[in-house]
Design an enzyme around this catalytic site. Structure first.
Site, mmCIF file in Angstrom:
data_model
loop_
_atom_site.group_PDB
_atom_site.id
_atom_site.type_symbol
_atom_site.label_atom_id
_atom_site.label_comp_id
_atom_site.label_asym_id
_atom_site.label_seq_id
_atom_site.Cartn_x
_atom_site.Cartn_y
_atom_site.Cartn_z
ATOM 1 N N SER A 106 0.865 -1.181 0.000
ATOM 2 C CA SER A 106 0.000 0.000 0.000
ATOM 3 C C SER A 106 0.904 1.235 0.000
ATOM 4 C CB SER A 106 -0.908 -0.011 1.223
ATOM 5 O OG SER A 106 -0.161 0.030 2.420
ATOM 6 N N HIS A 123 -3.399 -6.136 2.361
ATOM 7 C CA HIS A 123 -2.450 -7.125 2.888
ATOM 8 C C HIS A 123 -3.059 -8.506 3.059
ATOM 9 C CE1 HIS A 123 0.302 -3.836 4.828
ATOM 10 N NE2 HIS A 123 0.285 -3.804 3.513
ATOM 11 N N GLN A 131 -6.648 -2.202 7.080
ATOM 12 C CA GLN A 131 -5.452 -2.984 6.713
ATOM 13 C C GLN A 131 -4.788 -3.679 7.908
ATOM 14 O OE1 GLN A 131 -2.504 -1.355 3.704
ATOM 15 N NE2 GLN A 131 -1.256 -1.169 5.539
ATOM 16 N N GLU A 132 -4.686 -2.977 9.046
ATOM 17 C CA GLU A 132 -3.929 -3.540 10.174
ATOM 18 C C GLU A 132 -4.632 -3.298 11.501
ATOM 19 O OE1 GLU A 132 0.071 -1.882 9.966
ATOM 20 O OE2 GLU A 132 -0.064 -1.973 7.783
ATOM 21 N N GLU A 144 1.640 -9.691 6.870
ATOM 22 C CA GLU A 144 2.452 -9.296 8.029
ATOM 23 C C GLU A 144 2.305 -10.286 9.180
ATOM 24 O OE1 GLU A 144 1.610 -5.138 8.762
ATOM 25 O OE2 GLU A 144 2.624 -4.584 6.904
ATOM 26 N N ASP A 160 -4.166 0.674 11.443
ATOM 27 C CA ASP A 160 -3.746 1.357 10.220
ATOM 28 C C ASP A 160 -4.859 1.124 9.217
ATOM 29 O OD1 ASP A 160 -2.710 2.480 8.002
ATOM 30 O OD2 ASP A 160 -0.939 1.180 7.831
ATOM 31 N N GLU A 166 -3.781 5.236 12.025
ATOM 32 C CA GLU A 166 -2.826 5.642 10.979
ATOM 33 C C GLU A 166 -3.566 5.851 9.655
ATOM 34 O OE1 GLU A 166 0.468 2.894 10.841
ATOM 35 O OE2 GLU A 166 0.745 3.252 8.693
ATOM 36 N N ASP A 193 1.295 8.240 7.504
ATOM 37 C CA ASP A 193 2.207 7.326 6.803
ATOM 38 C C ASP A 193 2.271 7.769 5.332
ATOM 39 O OD1 ASP A 193 3.487 5.219 5.555
ATOM 40 O OD2 ASP A 193 1.918 3.757 5.910
ATOM 41 N N LYS A 242 9.529 5.042 7.637
ATOM 42 C CA LYS A 242 9.926 3.897 6.814
ATOM 43 C C LYS A 242 11.121 4.336 5.970
ATOM 44 C CE LYS A 242 5.262 2.035 6.012
ATOM 45 N NZ LYS A 242 4.074 2.262 5.140
ATOM 46 N N HIS A 251 8.247 -1.353 9.714
ATOM 47 C CA HIS A 251 8.601 -2.302 8.638
ATOM 48 C C HIS A 251 7.768 -1.982 7.387
ATOM 49 C CE1 HIS A 251 4.925 -5.098 9.477
ATOM 50 N NE2 HIS A 251 4.612 -3.826 9.608
ATOM 51 N N ARG A 252 7.941 -2.764 6.323
ATOM 52 C CA ARG A 252 7.026 -2.756 5.174
ATOM 53 C C ARG A 252 6.316 -4.103 5.125
ATOM 54 N NH1 ARG A 252 7.213 2.044 2.030
ATOM 55 N NH2 ARG A 252 5.110 1.260 1.661
ATOM 56 N N SER A 253 5.275 -4.176 4.318
ATOM 57 C CA SER A 253 4.571 -5.466 4.245
ATOM 58 C C SER A 253 5.425 -6.528 3.553
ATOM 59 C CB SER A 253 3.217 -5.299 3.566
ATOM 60 O OG SER A 253 3.338 -4.588 2.361
ATOM 61 N N LYS A 305 6.459 -0.651 14.715
ATOM 62 C CA LYS A 305 5.512 -1.670 14.243
ATOM 63 C C LYS A 305 6.236 -2.588 13.278
ATOM 64 C CE LYS A 305 2.882 0.175 10.309
ATOM 65 N NZ LYS A 305 1.560 0.299 9.703
#
Ligand code: 2PG
Ligand code: MG
Length: 411
Positions: free
Chosen positions: A43, A156, A164-165, A206, A242, A285, A312, A337, A365-367, A388
């Site tokens: 994303s 994701h 997403q999260e 993730e 997120d 987020e 983000d 990031k 991190h990234r996915s 995260k």
């Protein structure tokens, strides 16, 4: 410092999603080595630095990174070899100059970052310092609280969840070691709750579970149940979301494709306020889209005294974007990031700017990830309050948490 970078060597490696990514070895004149592997997002924000991919449909579905690797092994290596570099700021400055574009699209942000991080590690090894000390000096003293993503949706996961999260945040528990224990216990409790309901325990990118549920709110219900059956209360463990709403933007509205809801920014804020009233949410987020500054204004005015509002896609770890946000008084936290901007030095600059303006840094991190744990040292080196790094499961995610467990015992 007397040692300098003698050589860099790039490789095409594979990330946690099975896509090619860039790795790099840096070697100093004194024989010290540093190695880094860069991550990759799904994303991604439109204002991020650009990763260079070959776009050859016959090779890794167009995702190979041979050109980026070649750029390391030819142009970048030639410059580093010829002009001796003793310090990471100088290396980063020269890489930015060499690339010559605003978003690092010529050499590729993946190539540039792999060199920046591997050189930082080589120089830190040469200085015989742990990486977090090399980054932060004697001021690097605190270990961040983990935001652990235990339920995945959006881009994701292949399920029916729009957000997403869904992350658990053990902010009311002392020590990283105990926070990780809580995270693991709650993760397993959630797995059991889903299993008992006859739902899928398959995971998303993730490492969080990715079940089909009645609604996004049902995900929050399951997580609260998991926190409670694990013996924790909501003062000890909060929830961070997120929502990654840039992914929902269509014709000036927010279209939650999976549930079929369409809202405007004010409607989204109503939705979040209802969720905050009902669940122990401490952070949201990308609550509205990356270029929806009016939406960010509404969100910030309505919620910034209650929870963290994290930019983000909004800020993309970019000093210019954060400055705009500060001027407009939007958001109160920034996601960090490394590959959104492409060098360590620029990342440290934006983190400093954030602290100076009382925005909280959340290192991320990234996915698409790897075993590289650089961000753990970055978070400690900058005293970031949060990190995260996905679920407390899967090696690409726990590599960072494990590094933090070790750092905590050193500190
Ligand atoms: C995010 C990240 C990491 P991606 O949106 O914050 O969780 O996802 O790397 O896909 O952009
Ligand atoms: Mg995000």
């Amino acid at each position: 410092m007397t040692d300098y970078i003698k050589e860099v060597k790039g490789f095409q490696l594979i990330d946690s999603r099975g896509n090619p990514t860039v790795g790099c070895f840096a070697i100093t004149d004194g024989g010290y080595k540093g190695f880094a592997i860069v991550p990759s997002g799904a994303s991604t924000g439109v204002h991020e630095a650009v990763e260079l991919r070959d776009n050859d449909k016959t090779c890794f579905l167009g995702k190979s990174v041979n050109m980026a690797v070649d750029n390391i092994n030819t142009e970048i290596n030639d410059v580093l070899k010829k002009e001796k570099f003793f310090c990471i700021n100088e290396i980063d400055r020269r890489l930015i100059e060499l690339d010559g574009t605003e978003n690092k699209c010529r050499l590729g942000a993946n190539a540039v970052l792999a060199v920046s991080l591997s050189c930082a590690k080589a120089l830190s090894n040469s200085a015989k310092q742990p990486l977090y000390r090399f980054i932060g000096g004697e001021n690097a003293t605190s270990v961040p609280v983990p935001m652990m993503n235990i339920l995945n949706g959006g881009a994701h996961a292949n399920n029916n969840i729009d957000i997403q999260e869904f992350m658990i945040v053990p902010h009311g528990i002392e020590t990283f070691k105990r926070q990780m224990q809580a995270g693991c216990e709650i993760y397993h409790s959630l797995g059991k709750i889903l299993k008992d309901k006859g739902l899928s325990c398959g995971v998303g990118d993730e490492g969080g579970f990715a079940p089909n549920l009645q609604s996004d709110e049902a995900a929050l219900e399951c997580i609260c149940e998991a926190i409670s059956v694990s013996g924790y209360d909501t003062k000890q463990v909060g929830i961070a979301l997120d929502v990654a709403s840039s992914e929902w933007v269509k014709d000036g509205k927010y279209v939650m494709k999976k549930s079929g809801k369409t809202l405007d920014a004010a409607g989204l804020c109503d939705y979040y306020e209802r969720l905050i009233g009902k669940y122990p949410i401490i952070s949201i987020e990308d609550g509205v889209g990356e270029d929806d500054f009016d939406g960010w204004k509404i969100l910030t005015e309505r919620m910034s005294d209650k929870i963290r509002l994290v930019g983000d896609d909004l800020f993309v770890t970019n000093t210019k974007r954060l400055k705009q946000g500060i001027e407009r008084k939007i958001a109160n936290s920034i996601l960090i990031k490394l590959n959104q901007i492409g060098t360590l030095s620029e990342t440290l600059d934006v983190m400093q700017l954030a602290v100076a303006n009382r925005y909280e840094n959340i290192v991320s991190h990234r996915s698409g990830e790897s075993e590289d744990s650089f961000i753990a040292d970055l978070a400690v080196g900058t005293n970031a309050p949060f990190i995260k790094s996905g679920a407390p499961a899967r090696s690409d995610r726990v590599a960072k948490y494990n590094r933090l467990l070790i750092i905590e015992s050193e500190l």
